[in-house]
Scaffold this motif. Structure first.
Motif, PDB file in Angstrom:
ATOM      1  N   ARG A 215       0.306  -1.401   0.260  1.00 36.59           N
ATOM      2  CA  ARG A 215      -0.068   0.375  -0.470  1.00 36.59           C
ATOM      3  C   ARG A 215       1.154   1.391  -0.011  1.00 36.59           C
ATOM      4  O   ARG A 215       0.529   1.974  -0.257  1.00 36.59           O
ATOM      5  CB  ARG A 215      -0.485   0.250   1.326  1.00 36.59           C
ATOM      6  CG  ARG A 215      -2.125  -0.843   1.359  1.00 36.59           C
ATOM      7  CD  ARG A 215      -3.323  -0.644   2.577  1.00 36.59           C
ATOM      8  NE  ARG A 215      -2.318  -0.825   4.043  1.00 36.59           N
ATOM      9  CZ  ARG A 215      -2.859  -0.499   4.545  1.00 36.59           C
ATOM     10  NH1 ARG A 215      -4.208   0.451   4.741  1.00 36.59           N
ATOM     11  NH2 ARG A 215      -2.198  -0.335   5.742  1.00 36.59           N
TER      12      ARG A 215
ATOM     13  N   LYS B  70       2.637   7.054  -4.670  1.00 29.74           N
ATOM     14  CA  LYS B  70       2.138   7.994  -5.909  1.00 29.74           C
ATOM     15  C   LYS B  70       1.117   9.134  -6.053  1.00 29.74           C
ATOM     16  O   LYS B  70       1.037  10.318  -6.352  1.00 29.74           O
ATOM     17  CB  LYS B  70       1.217   6.745  -6.098  1.00 29.74           C
ATOM     18  CG  LYS B  70       1.528   5.742  -7.329  1.00 29.74           C
ATOM     19  CD  LYS B  70       0.958   4.715  -8.070  1.00 29.74           C
ATOM     20  CE  LYS B  70       1.787   3.429  -8.512  1.00 29.74           C
ATOM     21  NZ  LYS B  70       0.856   2.410  -9.280  1.00 29.74           N
ATOM     22  N   GLY B  71       0.308   9.156  -4.312  1.00 34.01           N
ATOM     23  CA  GLY B  71      -0.637  10.540  -3.367  1.00 34.01           C
ATOM     24  C   GLY B  71       0.774  11.042  -3.533  1.00 34.01           C
ATOM     25  O   GLY B  71       0.287  12.470  -3.621  1.00 34.01           O
ATOM     26  N   ILE B  72       1.507  11.452  -2.771  1.00 28.99           N
ATOM     27  CA  ILE B  72       2.223  12.171  -2.969  1.00 28.99           C
ATOM     28  C   ILE B  72       3.003  13.335  -4.078  1.00 28.99           C
ATOM     29  O   ILE B  72       3.433  14.056  -3.922  1.00 28.99           O
ATOM     30  CB  ILE B  72       3.535  11.705  -1.416  1.00 28.99           C
ATOM     31  CG1 ILE B  72       2.710  11.074   0.246  1.00 28.99           C
ATOM     32  CG2 ILE B  72       4.355  12.664  -1.221  1.00 28.99           C
ATOM     33  CD1 ILE B  72       4.113  10.989   0.705  1.00 28.99           C
TER      34      ILE B  72
ATOM     35  N   GLN C 262       1.419   2.997  -3.453  1.00 30.12           N
ATOM     36  CA  GLN C 262       0.123   3.854  -3.726  1.00 30.12           C
ATOM     37  C   GLN C 262      -0.113   5.444  -2.812  1.00 30.12           C
ATOM     38  O   GLN C 262      -0.031   6.404  -3.028  1.00 30.12           O
ATOM     39  CB  GLN C 262      -1.601   3.281  -2.938  1.00 30.12           C
ATOM     40  CG  GLN C 262      -1.530   1.800  -4.119  1.00 30.12           C
ATOM     41  CD  GLN C 262      -2.056   2.146  -5.494  1.00 30.12           C
ATOM     42  OE1 GLN C 262      -2.237   3.039  -6.303  1.00 30.12           O
ATOM     43  NE2 GLN C 262      -1.148   0.811  -5.538  1.00 30.12           N
ATOM     44  N   LEU C 263       0.740   5.202  -1.887  1.00 29.19           N
ATOM     45  CA  LEU C 263       0.916   6.621  -0.735  1.00 29.19           C
ATOM     46  C   LEU C 263       1.863   7.383  -1.237  1.00 29.19           C
ATOM     47  O   LEU C 263       1.930   8.979  -2.287  1.00 29.19           O
ATOM     48  CB  LEU C 263       1.720   6.257   0.887  1.00 29.19           C
ATOM     49  CG  LEU C 263       2.378   7.168   1.453  1.00 29.19           C
ATOM     50  CD1 LEU C 263       0.869   7.869   1.970  1.00 29.19           C
ATOM     51  CD2 LEU C 263       2.299   6.482   2.590  1.00 29.19           C
TER      52      LEU C 263
ATOM     53  N   LEU D  76       1.595  13.175  -6.722  1.00 34.27           N
ATOM     54  CA  LEU D  76       0.463  14.070  -7.102  1.00 34.27           C
ATOM     55  C   LEU D  76       0.433  15.058  -6.524  1.00 34.27           C
ATOM     56  O   LEU D  76       0.292  16.389  -6.698  1.00 34.27           O
ATOM     57  CB  LEU D  76      -0.714  12.923  -7.299  1.00 34.27           C
ATOM     58  CG  LEU D  76      -1.776  13.725  -8.108  1.00 34.27           C
ATOM     59  CD1 LEU D  76      -1.609  13.832  -9.219  1.00 34.27           C
ATOM     60  CD2 LEU D  76      -2.974  12.622  -7.704  1.00 34.27           C
ATOM     61  N   LEU D  77       0.079  14.861  -5.213  1.00 34.21           N
ATOM     62  CA  LEU D  77       0.216  15.918  -4.216  1.00 34.21           C
ATOM     63  C   LEU D  77       0.952  17.531  -4.532  1.00 34.21           C
ATOM     64  O   LEU D  77       0.647  18.447  -4.936  1.00 34.21           O
ATOM     65  CB  LEU D  77      -0.048  15.994  -2.806  1.00 34.21           C
ATOM     66  CG  LEU D  77      -0.284  16.544  -1.984  1.00 34.21           C
ATOM     67  CD1 LEU D  77      -1.971  17.437  -1.773  1.00 34.21           C
ATOM     68  CD2 LEU D  77      -0.178  15.957  -0.194  1.00 34.21           C
TER      69      LEU D  77
END
Length: 280
Positions: A41, A47-49, A44-45, A51-52
């Motif tokens: 997981r 990738k989110g960071i 996914q974190l 994108l942020l």
């Protein structure tokens, strides 16, 4: 164009050998970190960071002050939230890093087990195949570099030589030790009837029972290989580093165990690439 060329040449001339070494080391570290987290997981974190950060810099570039302010505040709080929310993944990541052996980067070809390990592999594979045929549920743990003392202490000590007959007898239904896990250390059955931690992964298939979830759970927090025989379907599975490989035959189980046991100090993700695929 000439000005750009001069600009590039100027900065290339300022580079030192140590700068190249620095870049290579950072690239290698990033490569292995990505390999360690790509099936978790935490990926996914990441990738989110990313994108942020992209949205944050775009909002800054377009002078979107309100959005930029909100994202800036969110990232400050997010640094602490990440540590709390993903504590199990971060712990698992650090444990995996700690298990990497420098020798693994030099010799990756050692895949022969000694005579005792070969007997253990044959016994486990034979027992698993026989129990699969009779649909007898079983959970067999093979300890590798991570010590399993805290789980061994939950079972009944045996300290017995590994044999297919003994493994099959342990898991006979309605006997005292059948409802736990057998742990094998140094080619011997150390204990039976052990309790294992269940995985917290909610994305697993619903047809996986408690044995499979316990196998995955232990493989998430240690580098042990866990063999599961389903009493519902009679199918053989093996869990390693949070991944579950299902529908193994006696031959494919033997081949996988031979690779794992003979390379028990191998970097986990290296073994995964060679043997295992992520179960859907």
């Amino acid at each position: 164009m000439s000005a750009f060329y001069d600009y590039v040449v100027k900065y290339i001339q300022l580079l030192r050998i140590s700068d190249f070494i620095d870049v290579i080391i950072v690239a290698i570290i990033l490569y292995y970190l990505i390999n360690l987290i790509r099936e978790t997981r935490a990926m996914q974190l990441v990738k989110g960071i990313i994108l942020l950060f992209v949205v944050f810099f775009i909002s800054q570039w377009l002078n979107l002050n309100a959005l930029n302010y909100i994202l800036g505040g969110a990232m400050q709080i997010g640094a602490f939230a990440v540590i709390v929310i993903f504590q199990p993944e971060l712990r698992n990541l650090l444990e995996r890093v700690g298990r990497i052996n420098v020798g693994n980067f030099i010799d990756l070809a050692a895949d022969t087990a000694d005579e005792a390990a070969s007997r253990v592999i044959d016994s486990i594979s034979t027992a698993a195949a026989n129990m699969a045929e009779s649909k007898t549920g079983a959970l067999i743990v093979v300890e590798r570099s991570t010590r399993l003392g805290e789980f061994i202490s939950t079972g009944t000590m045996l300290d017995a030589n590994v044999s297919s007959g003994l493994l099959e007898n342990i898991f006979v239904p309605n006997t005292p030790l059948h409802d736990g896990a057998v742990i094998i250390r140094n080619n011997k059955i150390v204990t039976a009837g052990c309790l294992l931690p269940l995985t917290a992964n909610n994305n697993l298939s619903r047809d996986l029972g408690t044995r499979h979830r316990a196998a995955i759970g232990l493989s998430e927090v240690t580098d042990a290989a866990v063999i599961v025989v389903s009493e519902e379907t009679g199918k053989i599975s093996i869990a390693l580093n949070g991944s579950l490989t299902r529908n193994l035959s006696k031959e494919s189980l033997s081949k996988a165990l031979r690779k794992i046991i003979s390379q028990r100090t191998e970097a986990p993700h290296k073994i995964d690439k060679f043997i295992f695929w992520r179960s859907k």
